[in-house]
Design a protein around this motif. Structure first.
Motif, mmCIF file in Angstrom:
data_model
loop_
_atom_site.group_PDB
_atom_site.id
_atom_site.type_symbol
_atom_site.label_atom_id
_atom_site.label_comp_id
_atom_site.label_asym_id
_atom_site.label_seq_id
_atom_site.Cartn_x
_atom_site.Cartn_y
_atom_site.Cartn_z
ATOM 1 N N GLY A 103 0.854 -1.261 -0.075
ATOM 2 C CA GLY A 103 0.055 0.010 0.064
ATOM 3 C C GLY A 103 0.759 1.359 -0.113
ATOM 4 O O GLY A 103 0.617 2.272 -0.709
ATOM 5 N N PRO A 104 1.694 1.502 1.045
ATOM 6 C CA PRO A 104 2.574 2.612 1.182
ATOM 7 C C PRO A 104 3.491 2.882 -0.321
ATOM 8 O O PRO A 104 3.766 4.007 -0.693
ATOM 9 C CB PRO A 104 3.641 2.651 2.309
ATOM 10 N N THR A 105 4.114 1.501 -0.728
ATOM 11 C CA THR A 105 4.846 1.649 -1.910
ATOM 12 C C THR A 105 4.225 2.116 -3.201
ATOM 13 O O THR A 105 4.363 3.140 -3.887
ATOM 14 C CB THR A 105 5.576 0.404 -2.278
ATOM 15 N N LEU A 106 2.942 1.579 -3.459
ATOM 16 C CA LEU A 106 2.115 1.931 -4.441
ATOM 17 C C LEU A 106 1.526 3.545 -4.251
ATOM 18 O O LEU A 106 1.707 3.899 -5.328
ATOM 19 C CB LEU A 106 0.919 0.971 -4.443
ATOM 20 N N ALA A 107 1.569 4.046 -2.992
ATOM 21 C CA ALA A 107 0.873 5.523 -2.979
ATOM 22 C C ALA A 107 2.274 6.380 -3.287
ATOM 23 O O ALA A 107 1.824 7.251 -4.202
ATOM 24 C CB ALA A 107 0.541 5.585 -1.459
ATOM 25 N N TYR A 156 5.788 6.520 5.627
ATOM 26 C CA TYR A 156 6.069 5.985 6.929
ATOM 27 C C TYR A 156 4.715 5.791 7.594
ATOM 28 O O TYR A 156 4.513 5.116 8.256
ATOM 29 C CB TYR A 156 6.749 6.919 7.760
ATOM 30 N N ALA A 157 3.602 6.961 7.291
ATOM 31 C CA ALA A 157 2.492 6.928 7.981
ATOM 32 C C ALA A 157 1.685 5.482 7.220
ATOM 33 O O ALA A 157 0.861 4.977 8.123
ATOM 34 C CB ALA A 157 1.509 8.004 7.450
ATOM 35 N N GLY A 158 1.735 5.340 6.090
ATOM 36 C CA GLY A 158 1.125 4.150 5.730
ATOM 37 C C GLY A 158 1.667 2.801 6.269
ATOM 38 O O GLY A 158 0.887 1.848 6.530
ATOM 39 N N LEU A 159 2.974 2.879 6.581
ATOM 40 C CA LEU A 159 3.581 1.620 7.187
ATOM 41 C C LEU A 159 2.977 1.467 8.488
ATOM 42 O O LEU A 159 2.888 0.353 8.985
ATOM 43 C CB LEU A 159 5.199 1.657 6.933
ATOM 44 N N LEU A 160 2.960 2.475 9.089
ATOM 45 C CA LEU A 160 2.648 2.393 10.557
ATOM 46 C C LEU A 160 0.977 2.064 10.594
ATOM 47 O O LEU A 160 0.638 1.200 11.637
ATOM 48 C CB LEU A 160 3.106 3.740 11.262
ATOM 49 N N THR A 161 0.431 2.432 9.792
ATOM 50 C CA THR A 161 -0.914 2.205 9.749
ATOM 51 C C THR A 161 -1.047 0.594 9.538
ATOM 52 O O THR A 161 -2.155 -0.037 10.215
ATOM 53 C CB THR A 161 -1.976 2.781 8.419
ATOM 54 N N SER A 162 -0.545 0.193 8.516
ATOM 55 C CA SER A 162 -0.730 -1.414 8.405
ATOM 56 C C SER A 162 -0.225 -2.155 9.401
ATOM 57 O O SER A 162 -0.798 -3.137 10.000
ATOM 58 C CB SER A 162 -0.090 -1.826 6.873
ATOM 59 N N ILE A 163 0.905 -1.706 9.965
ATOM 60 C CA ILE A 163 1.459 -2.439 11.401
ATOM 61 C C ILE A 163 0.498 -2.342 12.414
ATOM 62 O O ILE A 163 -0.106 -3.301 13.054
ATOM 63 C CB ILE A 163 2.649 -2.028 11.640
ATOM 64 N N GLY A 164 -0.216 -1.066 12.716
ATOM 65 C CA GLY A 164 -1.327 -1.113 13.623
ATOM 66 C C GLY A 164 -2.326 -1.810 13.320
ATOM 67 O O GLY A 164 -3.043 -2.454 14.381
ATOM 68 N N LEU A 165 -2.797 -1.677 12.228
ATOM 69 C CA LEU A 165 -4.107 -2.465 11.909
ATOM 70 C C LEU A 165 -3.922 -3.886 12.414
ATOM 71 O O LEU A 165 -4.558 -4.737 12.720
ATOM 72 C CB LEU A 165 -4.610 -2.261 10.470
ATOM 73 N N TYR A 185 -5.711 -4.410 5.054
ATOM 74 C CA TYR A 185 -4.516 -3.739 5.695
ATOM 75 C C TYR A 185 -3.984 -2.759 4.401
ATOM 76 O O TYR A 185 -3.706 -1.629 4.642
ATOM 77 C CB TYR A 185 -3.357 -4.480 6.117
ATOM 78 N N SER A 186 -3.823 -3.409 3.215
ATOM 79 C CA SER A 186 -3.362 -2.772 2.174
ATOM 80 C C SER A 186 -4.243 -1.666 1.622
ATOM 81 O O SER A 186 -3.770 -0.609 1.304
ATOM 82 C CB SER A 186 -3.360 -3.727 0.871
ATOM 83 N N ILE A 187 -5.585 -1.775 1.770
ATOM 84 C CA ILE A 187 -6.427 -0.620 1.535
ATOM 85 C C ILE A 187 -6.232 0.609 2.369
ATOM 86 O O ILE A 187 -5.963 1.644 2.105
ATOM 87 C CB ILE A 187 -8.034 -1.054 1.703
ATOM 88 N N TRP A 188 -6.217 0.419 3.847
ATOM 89 C CA TRP A 188 -6.113 1.679 4.624
ATOM 90 C C TRP A 188 -4.789 2.107 4.637
ATOM 91 O O TRP A 188 -4.622 3.450 4.860
ATOM 92 C CB TRP A 188 -6.359 1.102 5.966
ATOM 93 N N SER A 189 -3.672 1.361 4.443
ATOM 94 C CA SER A 189 -2.375 1.911 4.458
ATOM 95 C C SER A 189 -2.350 2.814 3.355
ATOM 96 O O SER A 189 -1.510 3.848 3.172
ATOM 97 C CB SER A 189 -1.349 0.711 4.693
ATOM 98 N N PHE A 190 -2.772 2.496 2.170
ATOM 99 C CA PHE A 190 -2.813 3.087 0.788
ATOM 100 C C PHE A 190 -3.415 4.575 1.000
ATOM 101 O O PHE A 190 -2.891 5.630 0.804
ATOM 102 C CB PHE A 190 -3.340 2.322 -0.133
ATOM 103 N N LEU A 191 -4.643 4.410 1.614
ATOM 104 C CA LEU A 191 -5.307 5.659 1.885
ATOM 105 C C LEU A 191 -4.601 6.514 2.767
ATOM 106 O O LEU A 191 -4.643 7.838 2.345
ATOM 107 C CB LEU A 191 -6.789 5.145 2.193
ATOM 108 N N VAL A 192 -4.246 5.888 3.764
ATOM 109 C CA VAL A 192 -3.532 6.931 4.775
ATOM 110 C C VAL A 192 -2.329 7.480 4.278
ATOM 111 O O VAL A 192 -2.057 8.558 4.391
ATOM 112 C CB VAL A 192 -3.255 6.233 6.103
ATOM 113 N N ALA A 193 -1.229 6.763 3.442
ATOM 114 C CA ALA A 193 -0.162 7.117 2.902
ATOM 115 C C ALA A 193 -0.431 8.369 1.777
ATOM 116 O O ALA A 193 0.047 9.334 1.719
ATOM 117 C CB ALA A 193 0.434 5.958 2.256
ATOM 118 N N MET A 194 -1.624 8.026 0.910
ATOM 119 C CA MET A 194 -1.870 9.100 0.099
ATOM 120 C C MET A 194 -2.595 10.448 0.729
ATOM 121 O O MET A 194 -2.176 11.463 -0.012
ATOM 122 C CB MET A 194 -3.000 8.300 -1.106
#
Length: 547
Positions: free
Chosen positions: A445-449, A470-479, A506-515
């Motif tokens: 997710g964060p890489t694609l963003a 970093y925000a997307g990565l932390l989001t996926s780990i947190g979820l 996890y991928s959906i939310w990490s991408f949205l947060v990163a973007m």
């Protein structure tokens, strides 16, 4: 299951010998670091296309997808039809030609040109960690499967596979990986196709297979419903009985359905498939994974890189039938295995269905799937380390000869690490495999963003990209953490997701947060200079200069 015979071993040895001959022959032409990491940018589209397919379908995929098809049904085919084919076509016509035009060796290198060295190092470190861990995971998981097929010792399987793959990857680099993948892809497809045809014949044809799947699934559903009711309170039982039938997912309705409800017990609910797999995981994997994209970067031309992805997408249409249908056949033949032992269904089916010689061909097909993934991760991990860390920070002036030498020594190091890590993993529970597969969803997710923002918009800034990643990565780990039973009990919370394997979410939310972070920080903070923004799509001409 039945043991392999001398004829089976002859088939297997013939395949292994052909693989080594091709790999070492290609390696004899490698003279420089460019040859080793990008095959001198000389790869044809047909070889890259088959290599893409062979790399994506590893030995663990044959086990996992077959086992999950046994548990959940044909919905696992969506991971190819929706997760791969659309993303490959979008990549072919939008992203991959641009990356090739930038003349980069790795995706993190592109991210430095477009954004900053901090983002390059962060993305490279995450993917290097994932690839290094997956080397051990793939070696161990495949060795366990080979033991069930042939009776070979797990340690012997780990050592033999690692040394064999390491030898031709050390010799020929990316070119050896791609051209051996062509052989491995053909062997894998032919072996699995033979297996499917024999299996369908054994159960009486396609229509009898469908009827038997419904009958078995219905019986399993009744058994599962009874087991669930034993764990319910009286109030919960009443609520379950008054629930409309169409709201209660059943094996009978799900095993032959590609669209599953939100509350399905499978890992493929339709929102996760459509939004997580189709829009995030698929594009992130085929556009942001160095292990995949590196082949296209070694293409002869921009046209060859584009054609390779289209050719690979065409072959991908066949793959779900080859990897998921055996699981459905095993469901009919061995319904007594249940969910817990679904992963042993495939080797048990091989022993029950295949005659002498054909069994050896299927083992060769499995070895092909295994080796094509291990050699790809091995070469790409080496490429990331040497180009994004060694050359970037330690020896920027290294010439082609030095890069070749360091690349080969690094390959040896990763082979040793893969063997060591595979042996260490034997002490862990089986859940360790799921954990490392979930790691992939953390990074996609964060890489694609950051890739999408950097390529599609000149307004995206380096500050926004770094913060967003970093925000997307932390989001996926947190979820992931908030969905673990132990964490939920400690915090007195309910799990965030009801599906069994929510990695698509996890991928959906990490991408949205990163973007979101990329957009906000890029808007309020400083913009990047023209020498950075020209690396967005439309900023370079076909020769790699400014448009």
């Amino acid at each position: 299951m039945a043991q392999l015979t001398s004829i089976d071993y002859l088939v297997i040895l013939s395949y292994l010998a052909a693989t080594m001959v091709i790999g070492l022959w290609v390696g004899s032409y490698v003279r420089s670091g460019s040859d080793f990491f990008l095959a001198g940018r000389s790869l044809p589209w047909w070889a890259i296309g088959m290599s893409l397919v062979a790399t994506d379908i590893g030995g663990t995929d044959l086990i996992g997808v077959g086992g999950d098809a046994y548990r959940y049904g044909i919905v696992m085919g969506n991971f190819e039809w929706i997760g791969c084919i659309p993303a490959m076509l979008v990549g072919a016509f939008v992203f991959i030609p641009h990356l090739w035009r930038c003349r980069v060796t790795t995706i993190p290198e592109y991210l430095e040109r477009r954004f900053s060295v901090q983002l390059r190092s962060s993305v490279a470190a995450c993917w290097l960690f994932l690839m290094a861990c997956n080397l051990g995971v793939m070696l161990l998981a495949s060795a366990v499967f080979l033991k069930s097929l042939s009776g070979w010792d797990v340690s012997v399987c780990i050592l033999a596979t690692a040394l064999l793959v390491g030898a031709y990857t050390w010799s020929g680099g990316l070119a050896a990986v791609v051209y051996t993948d062509v052989l491995q892809g053909v062997v894998m497809i032919c072996g699995c196709l033979m297996f499917v045809v024999i299996g369908i014949y054994e159960v009486g044809g396609i229509e009898p297979l469908v009827d038997k799947i419904h009958a078995v699934a219905k019986a399993q559903d009744q058994q599962d419903a009874w087991q669930r009711e034993q764990k319910m309170t009286a109030t919960e039982r009443l609520a379950e009985k008054t629930k409309p039938r169409h709201d209660r997912p059943t094996h009978e309705s799900e095993h032959l359905s590609l669209v599953l409800p939100v509350d399905t017990r499978s890992p493929g609910p339709w929102p996760g498939i459509l939004f997580g797999l189709g829009l995030i995981v698929g594009p992130g994997y085929w556009i942001g994974n160095q292990c995949i994209v590196q082949r296209a970067l070694g293409a002869k031309s921009e046209y060859e890189a584009r054609a390779a992805y289209v050719y690979g997408a065409l072959i991908k249409n066949l793959i779900p039938f080859l990897v998921a249908v055996p699981g459905l056949i095993a469901l009919v033949k061995f319904p007594e295995l249940g969910h817990e032992r679904a992963d042993v269904a495939l080797p048990q089916l091989v022993g029950a269905l295949l005659p002498v010689g054909f069994r050896g061909m299927f083992v060769a097909a499995f070895l092909a799937a295994l080796m094509s993934s291990v050699d790809s991760y091995l070469n790409s991990a080496t490429t990331l380390y040497v180009n994004d860390f060694y050359r970037r920070f330690y020896r920027p002036e290294a010439d082609e000869g030095q890069m070749l030498a360091v690349g080969r020594w690094t390959t040896i190091g990763f082979v040793a690490w893969g063997i060591y890590f595979a042996f260490q993993l034997q002490a862990f529970p089986a859940g360790i495999y799921t954990i490392f597969q979930t790691l992939l969803s953390f990074f996609l997710g964060p890489t694609l963003a950051v890739l999408a923002a950097g390529m599609l918009s000149r307004s995206a800034s380096s500050d926004g990209a770094v913060t967003g990643f970093y925000a997307g990565l932390l989001t996926s780990i947190g979820l992931f953490s908030l969905n673990q039973p132990g964490v939920c009990r400690w915090l007195n919370l309910k799990p965030l997701f009801q599906v069994g394997q929510p990695y698509l979410y996890y991928s959906i939310w990490s991408f949205l947060v990163a973007m979101t972070f990329i957009v906000i920080f890029s808007y309020f903070l400083r913009s990047d200079p023209p020498e950075k923004t020209r690396y967005a799509i439309g900023g370079l001409n076909p020769e790699g200069g400014a448009a």
